[in-house]
Design an enzyme around this catalytic site. Structure first.
Site, PDB file in Angstrom:
ATOM      1  N   ILE A  70       6.943  -7.077 -11.442  1.00  0.00           N
ATOM      2  CA  ILE A  70       6.834  -7.464 -10.028  1.00  0.00           C
ATOM      3  C   ILE A  70       5.477  -8.125  -9.843  1.00  0.00           C
ATOM      4  CG2 ILE A  70       5.949  -5.196  -9.339  1.00  0.00           C
ATOM      5  CD1 ILE A  70       7.571  -5.570  -6.681  1.00  0.00           C
ATOM      6  N   ALA A  71       5.442  -9.177  -9.048  1.00  0.00           N
ATOM      7  CA  ALA A  71       4.162  -9.853  -8.799  1.00  0.00           C
ATOM      8  C   ALA A  71       4.235 -10.698  -7.539  1.00  0.00           C
ATOM      9  CB  ALA A  71       3.784 -10.734  -9.981  1.00  0.00           C
ATOM     10  N   VAL A  72       3.080 -10.850  -6.931  1.00  0.00           N
ATOM     11  CA  VAL A  72       2.865 -11.798  -5.839  1.00  0.00           C
ATOM     12  C   VAL A  72       1.771 -12.744  -6.315  1.00  0.00           C
ATOM     13  CG1 VAL A  72       2.002 -12.072  -3.474  1.00  0.00           C
ATOM     14  CG2 VAL A  72       3.584 -10.217  -4.014  1.00  0.00           C
ATOM     15  N   GLU A 104       7.029   1.877 -14.278  1.00  0.00           N
ATOM     16  CA  GLU A 104       5.740   2.239 -14.865  1.00  0.00           C
ATOM     17  C   GLU A 104       4.693   1.332 -14.256  1.00  0.00           C
ATOM     18  OE1 GLU A 104       7.872   1.199 -17.782  1.00  0.00           O
ATOM     19  OE2 GLU A 104       8.502   3.170 -18.454  1.00  0.00           O
ATOM     20  N   ASN A 109      -4.200   0.630 -11.705  1.00  0.00           N
ATOM     21  CA  ASN A 109      -3.703  -0.189 -10.594  1.00  0.00           C
ATOM     22  C   ASN A 109      -3.522   0.696  -9.351  1.00  0.00           C
ATOM     23  OD1 ASN A 109      -2.551  -2.050  -8.901  1.00  0.00           O
ATOM     24  ND2 ASN A 109      -1.095  -2.820 -10.410  1.00  0.00           N
ATOM     25  N   TYR A 116       3.369   2.322  -3.900  1.00  0.00           N
ATOM     26  CA  TYR A 116       4.592   3.024  -4.302  1.00  0.00           C
ATOM     27  C   TYR A 116       4.684   4.408  -3.660  1.00  0.00           C
ATOM     28  CZ  TYR A 116       5.200  -0.720  -7.732  1.00  0.00           C
ATOM     29  OH  TYR A 116       5.359  -1.941  -8.330  1.00  0.00           O
TER      30      TYR A 116
END
Length: 149
Positions: A70-72, A104, A109, A116
């Site tokens: 997942i990334a922005v 994971e 982070n 989350y």
């Protein structure tokens, strides 16, 4: 500015690959980003006024969804888009009658772990030395979210 989501398709891949290289210290291989052949995939992109600004790669195998990536885009981070993307991901899983979500995350982070937790994920365990870092490896925090009882 309008945020929308749609299933990831071939037309998004060059944008996703560009973000992947910018957003991660150890990006996936280009081959992995471009591989859309898995029948269990449920990958999506986040669009801002039609432009890809984020994405997630996930698999749904018999109601258990694994968030793989997942990334922005870094230029759009800090604008709550990551939260919107993760929130959409959870809602999408629920709409697909998934029972649980697993992921994971790097133990360093803190922002992602906090996000989350805010969405309802719980820490389950750690995976020692899972992620590469400069000069070594770092543990992964395994997290889960149960959608159905």
């Amino acid at each position: 500015m309008a945020v929308t989501f749609e299933p990831l398709s071939e037309r998004h891949l060059s944008s996703v690959w560009h973000i992947e290289k910018l957003a991660h210290t150890h990006p996936w291989a280009k081959k992995s980003i471009y591989d859309l052949g898995n029948r269990f995939q449920c990958h999506h992109v986040m669009l801002l006024d039609g432009q890809v600004v984020g994405y997630f790669y996930a698999q749904n195998v018999v109601g258990e969804v694994s968030l793989l990536n997942i990334a922005v885009s870094p230029e759009y981070q800090g604008q709550r888009l990551g939260f919107q993307l993760a929130e959409f991901f959870c809602a999408y899983c629920q709409s697909q009658q998934a029972e649980s979500i697993w992921l994971e995350v790097r133990e360093s982070n803190y922002r992602a772990i906090k996000l989350y937790h805010k969405l309802g994920f719980s820490d389950v365990d750690t995976r020692p030395h899972y992620y590469p870092v400069a000069g070594g490896r770092e543990d992964a925090v395994i997290m889960s979210y149960y959608l159905a009882d």
